[in-house]
Design an enzyme around this catalytic site. Structure first.
Site, PDB file in Angstrom:
ATOM      1  N   ASP A 199       0.676  -1.103   0.073  1.00  0.00           N
ATOM      2  CA  ASP A 199       0.054  -0.051   0.009  1.00  0.00           C
ATOM      3  C   ASP A 199       0.755   1.198   0.066  1.00  0.00           C
ATOM      4  O   ASP A 199       2.125   1.154   0.307  1.00  0.00           O
ATOM      5  CB  ASP A 199      -0.723   0.072   1.185  1.00  0.00           C
ATOM      6  CG  ASP A 199      -1.977  -1.074   1.177  1.00  0.00           C
ATOM      7  OD1 ASP A 199      -2.453  -1.398   0.173  1.00  0.00           O
ATOM      8  OD2 ASP A 199      -2.372  -1.441   2.156  1.00  0.00           O
TER       9      ASP A 199
ATOM     10  N   TYR B 295       5.028  -9.249   7.493  1.00  0.00           N
ATOM     11  CA  TYR B 295       4.620  -7.881   7.778  1.00  0.00           C
ATOM     12  C   TYR B 295       4.918  -7.393   9.449  1.00  0.00           C
ATOM     13  O   TYR B 295       4.762  -8.034  10.292  1.00  0.00           O
ATOM     14  CB  TYR B 295       3.179  -7.586   7.700  1.00  0.00           C
ATOM     15  CG  TYR B 295       2.596  -7.757   6.288  1.00  0.00           C
ATOM     16  CD1 TYR B 295       2.521  -6.523   5.388  1.00  0.00           C
ATOM     17  CD2 TYR B 295       2.534  -9.018   5.744  1.00  0.00           C
ATOM     18  CE1 TYR B 295       2.142  -6.812   4.014  1.00  0.00           C
ATOM     19  CE2 TYR B 295       2.122  -8.964   4.368  1.00  0.00           C
ATOM     20  CZ  TYR B 295       1.945  -8.035   3.648  1.00  0.00           C
ATOM     21  OH  TYR B 295       1.403  -8.433   2.283  1.00  0.00           O
TER      22      TYR B 295
ATOM     23  N   TYR C 168      -4.884  -9.299   2.595  1.00  0.00           N
ATOM     24  CA  TYR C 168      -5.159  -8.189   2.912  1.00  0.00           C
ATOM     25  C   TYR C 168      -4.934  -8.278   4.392  1.00  0.00           C
ATOM     26  O   TYR C 168      -5.723  -8.416   5.191  1.00  0.00           O
ATOM     27  CB  TYR C 168      -6.345  -7.674   2.531  1.00  0.00           C
ATOM     28  CG  TYR C 168      -6.757  -7.671   1.051  1.00  0.00           C
ATOM     29  CD1 TYR C 168      -5.967  -6.609   0.232  1.00  0.00           C
ATOM     30  CD2 TYR C 168      -7.477  -8.537   0.430  1.00  0.00           C
ATOM     31  CE1 TYR C 168      -6.271  -6.680  -1.122  1.00  0.00           C
ATOM     32  CE2 TYR C 168      -7.496  -8.722  -0.963  1.00  0.00           C
ATOM     33  CZ  TYR C 168      -6.828  -7.821  -1.658  1.00  0.00           C
ATOM     34  OH  TYR C 168      -7.181  -7.456  -3.115  1.00  0.00           O
TER      35      TYR C 168
END
Ligand SMILES: [Zn+2]
Ligand SMILES: [Zn+2]
Length: 460
Positions: A268, A336, A410
């Site tokens: 993103d 992440y 996501y």
């Protein structure tokens, strides 16, 4: 020589006025190591000897020789001048190629390409051609009328002859069929030489160390790149992009027309890409310079990016790598780090923590296309696996977690739940609103060293 071949040659020569190359080419697949030009001369000499013999025994008339005398058959003229001092070479063009294959013409055509090629740097090339149908048809007709079964195509001969000439003019270049740097196409219908410089592909990984930078150049939605008040006349939604930081020094160094940036997925805009970075292939279209120094370009890119973007180059690659990057992107594990705010705040006890880890770790998440992307992606439910879920920092208002998961999951929605579109989610498990405030992609793993096959049990 097979007498049947000799008979055919005689018939062809009697009926059709052809240059040495066009005659030789009709037998081009007999014997290798000879040019069609040499084949043509050899055949004409044999026929000439045969006819001269017949002439001497008064079997044929002198007029028969005229069909043999093409512009490029000097040997024949000299020989005939013994009997007919007035004989001169024919000025009639070749019935098949219309003199396209005469040496002088090939030399001239080669020069034409050679001059255009001066502005390009290349080490391999290939010659192609577009022929007028009238030439191809007349050759086909002759082949079938005289039952000539050993012929080579005129295009193949033309391309090869120009290729040999170009190779002799430019030192150290070679003809390459699979992936040539340059393709020279002779459009013989339009009488044009077209030069196509094939793209350069550079494989690397990038790190994006600042939030708010898109991966690719993003045109202003209002003016679509023209420049307007909304975009402050930049034509862009964002001033910088990873793509522009990386491609601009390349465009200058290669004197190329344009470029394309192929990332192995994308983070993103507000997420950083840290760790060893994300793989990408930069495609440079129509480069004029090909030998560029990747180490120097890395320095230039990073100097201009002022710490926002860093790159590592692995070297040059090909188009197949682009496809590979795209197809395997969803199969690649990603790691992440997410900073998450909790509203209302909640005390996360050991029991709660264990329950969350148990729900996430090695679990399949059902994820319906998020609200924020459903306008550009099909609305469907996907199964994506979380491999590792770990708490790194905990307070009632804010937590930090480490997540290793399959590509395509996501992460923001794994935390927020996206109004129930992702299950399970952290919001659901904590029974409070959990929102990602900062997201870093800390690793895009290559399939070979992917952690997908291991089972990391740590969960502090
Ligand atoms: Zn010809
Ligand atoms: Zn605009």
């Amino acid at each position: 020589m097979d007498s049947k071949i000799l008979e055919k040659v005689e018939k062809v020569i009697t009926d059709i006025h052809c240059c040495n190359a066009c005659l030789g080419r009709q037998f081009g697949n007999l014997l290798s190591g000879l040019t069609n030009y040499s084949r043509g001369i050899a055949l004409k000499i044999i026929v000439l000897m045969e006819w001269e013999h017949r002439y001497r025994i008064q079997d044929v008339k002198a007029t028969i020789f005229s069909s043999l005398l093409s512009k490029d058959f000097d040997i024949g003229i000299k020989s005939l001048q013994r009997h007919f001092p007035d004989v001169i070479s024919s000025s009639k063009p070749c019935d098949i190629c219309h003199d396209l294959l005469l040496a002088d013409n090939l030399d001239q055509l080669t020069q034409k390409a050679f001059i255009s090629l001066k502005e390009y740097e290349y080490s391999t090339f290939l010659v192609g051609s577009i022929f007028p149908p009238v030439i191809l048809d007349s050759e086909d007709n002759i082949r079938s009328s005289y039952n000539l079964e050993f012929g080579e195509s005129i295009k193949a001969e033309f391309n090869r002859e120009i290729g040999k000439r170009l190779q002799s003019l430019v030192p150290n270049v070679i003809v390459e069929f699979k992936a040539p740097d340059i393709v020279v196409t002779y459009d013989l219908i339009e009488d044009k030489v077209l030069i196509k410089s094939n793209p350069l592909f550079i494989l690397g990984r990038y790190r994006k160390l600042e939030r708010g930078i898109p991966q690719s150049r993003w045109f202003c939605r209002k003016c679509r790149g023209k420049g307007c008040e909304r975009c402050n006349f930049t034509g862009k939604m964002y001033q910088d992009s990873v793509e522009e930081f990386i491609s601009e020094p390349f465009l200058l160094a290669t004197n190329a027309s344009s470029s394309k940036f192929h990332g192995a997925g994308r983070e993103d805009i507000d997420a950083r890409m840290v760790g060893t970075g994300r793989p990408f292939v930069l495609e440079i279209s129509e480069p004029r310079i090909r030998n560029v120094n990747l180490d120097q370009l890395k320095i230039q890119i990073e100097e201009k990016a002022l710490g926002k973007v860093e790159v590592e180059f692995k070297g040059f690659t090909n188009r197949a790598k682009v496809r590979e990057l795209k197809t395997r992107s969803t199969k690649t594990a990603k790691a992440y780090r997410a900073q998450i705010s909790l509203n209302p705040p909640i005390e996360i006890t050991e029991t709660l923590k264990k329950g969350i880890i148990k729900n996430f770790q090695e679990s399949i998440i059902k994820q319906r296309t998020p609200h924020r992307v459903v306008h550009r992606r099909a609305d469907k439910i996907r199964d994506r696996r979380v491999i590792t879920f770990r708490f790194e920092h905990i307070s009632p208002q804010e937590i930090t977690v480490f997540i290793l998961c399959e590509g395509g999951l996501y992460v923001k929605e794994l935390i927020s739940g996206d109004e129930g579109r992702t299950t399970p989610s952290l919001s659901m498990l904590l029974n409070t609103q959990a929102i990602v405030t900062k997201l870093d992609v800390i690793e895009v793993l290559e399939p070979s060293n992917s952690l997908l096959s291991t089972n990391p049990a740590q969960s502090d």
